[in-house]
Design a protein around this motif. Structure first.
Motif, short mmCIF file in Angstrom:
data_model
loop_
_atom_site.label_atom_id
_atom_site.label_comp_id
_atom_site.label_asym_id
_atom_site.label_seq_id
_atom_site.Cartn_x
_atom_site.Cartn_y
_atom_site.Cartn_z
N LEU A 44 5.78 5.07 5.70
CA LEU A 44 5.91 5.32 6.99
C LEU A 44 6.65 4.23 7.98
O LEU A 44 7.28 4.93 8.99
N ILE A 45 6.49 3.02 7.55
CA ILE A 45 7.25 2.17 8.35
C ILE A 45 8.79 2.32 8.43
O ILE A 45 9.35 2.55 9.34
N VAL A 58 10.68 3.36 11.79
CA VAL A 58 11.87 2.29 12.40
C VAL A 58 13.23 3.14 12.12
O VAL A 58 13.85 3.03 12.96
N GLY A 59 13.50 3.68 10.97
CA GLY A 59 14.73 4.48 10.96
C GLY A 59 14.90 5.41 12.02
O GLY A 59 16.12 5.59 12.53
N HIS A 60 13.87 6.45 12.36
CA HIS A 60 13.97 7.27 13.44
C HIS A 60 14.21 6.38 14.78
O HIS A 60 15.01 6.97 15.71
N PRO A 95 16.90 6.95 20.72
CA PRO A 95 16.72 5.84 22.12
C PRO A 95 15.55 6.01 22.60
O PRO A 95 14.89 5.06 23.25
N VAL A 96 14.77 7.04 22.84
CA VAL A 96 13.54 7.24 23.49
C VAL A 96 12.54 6.81 22.70
O VAL A 96 11.75 6.06 23.21
N LEU A 97 12.36 7.13 21.35
CA LEU A 97 11.47 6.50 20.31
C LEU A 97 11.61 4.97 20.59
O LEU A 97 10.58 4.19 20.40
N LEU A 137 8.74 2.42 21.45
CA LEU A 137 8.11 1.34 20.59
C LEU A 137 8.47 0.05 20.85
O LEU A 137 7.56 -0.98 20.90
N SER A 138 9.55 -0.19 21.53
CA SER A 138 9.80 -1.65 22.08
C SER A 138 8.99 -2.02 23.06
O SER A 138 8.47 -3.27 23.09
#
Length: 297
Positions: free
Chosen positions: A108-109, A113-115, A120-122, A126-127
């Motif tokens: 899942l991680i 993280v890959g996506h 940019p939106v994701l 997350l940032s």
């Protein structure tokens, strides 16, 4: 089998928009399945983002065009809906949740993280969540996210407003006064560079101000500095912000209210009437003080 019919498309759009949408099929540039519906990009006067969603079996259409911003089911939604009915997409029928539930933590991680590295939106969402433990880093991230460096049209304003909403969602969780203060300053600066004829971004500023007033009530800043900041925001900038001083009484206290009122009266004495809008703002603020029961001059 889709969750809506051609009759439902026509009912939501009306005959005029439905007829226009039927001629727009070739303008649909991309069409992709997403969870609970489809998303698409449709070219017209600009390039618009469309999403059709299945909400408990009901068709919900969203588009970034001005007509949809007024609450209408637009021709772009119709065009995408007609393509879905033709079988170009199936409305996100794949069992995404079922697949994700089979993955272990490490998988899942890596997937997320890959996506995020590609989207940019994701990555931004997350940032913002990751930065909640380091306010200085979060403020720097917000600075880079919200600062504009040139004029943007309607489509860009829609995207920028979504950024503001994401930042405010994080700020609402933290209720950090300095962060909210900087968000407001950056968005007010941006108002001079965006096409906000529908007032959507202006509404976000109003919401951010109300949120900041709550933060100031919980942790009052230096009263004189807050009063002078509010004066600059309301009266010395572009004039596109209205401060409701009653919201800030707890944060300002008597000392801050006195500074703010003195600033309003000074500007009122110097007002030459050449800017009727500013004169009305001054009058509104003076009347606001007169209506405040807990204020004594």
């Amino acid at each position: 089998m889709t969750w809506f019919s051609e009759d439902e498309l026509r009912r939501q759009a009306g005959d005029v928009s439905f007829a226009r949408g039927a001629k727009y099929l070739e303008s649909v540039e991309t069409l992709d399945d997403v969870a609970g519906g489809v998303t698409a990009v449709v070219s017209g006067t600009d390039r618009y983002t469309v999403r059709l969603r299945n909400v408990d079996g009901e068709l919900v259409g969203e588009c970034s065009c001005p007509h949809a911003a007024d609450g209408f089911f637009c021709k772009h939604c119709v065009a995408v809906g007609l393509l879905v009915l033709e079988g170009v997409a199936d409305g996100g029928a794949a069992d995404i949740r079922g697949y994700v539930e089979t993955l272990d933590r490490d998988e899942l991680i890596e997937l997320l993280v890959g996506h995020a590295n590609e989207d940019p939106v994701l990555f931004r969402k997350l940032s913002l969540k990751a930065g909640r433990g380091d306010l200085d880093a979060l403020r720097r991230h917000v600075e880079g996210t919200l600062r504009l460096r040139g004029f943007v049209g309607f489509q860009g304003t829609v995207a920028y407003t979504e950024k503001v909403r994401e930042v405010l969602a994080t700020a609402r969780e933290l209720m950090d006064g300095p962060l909210l203060c900087r968000v407001i300053e950056l968005v007010v600066e941006a108002l001079d560079f965006v096409e906000d004829s529908f007032g959507v971004l202006g509404s976000e500023v109003s919401g951010a101000l109300a949120l900041y007033a709550e933060a100031c009530a919980d942790t009052p800043p230096e009263p004189k500095e807050l009063a002078e900041w509010l004066l600059r925001l309301d009266l010395d900038g572009s004039g596109r912000v209205d401060v409701n001083i009653a919201d800030f009484t707890a944060g300002l206290g008597f000392e801050g209210l006195a500074v703010f009122r003195a600033g309003v009266e000074e500007r009122w004495r110097l007002d030459d009437g050449e800017d009727p809008y500013r004169s009305r703002k001054l009058q509104r603020l003076r009347e606001g003080f007169a209506a405040m029961r807990n204020w004594k001059a």
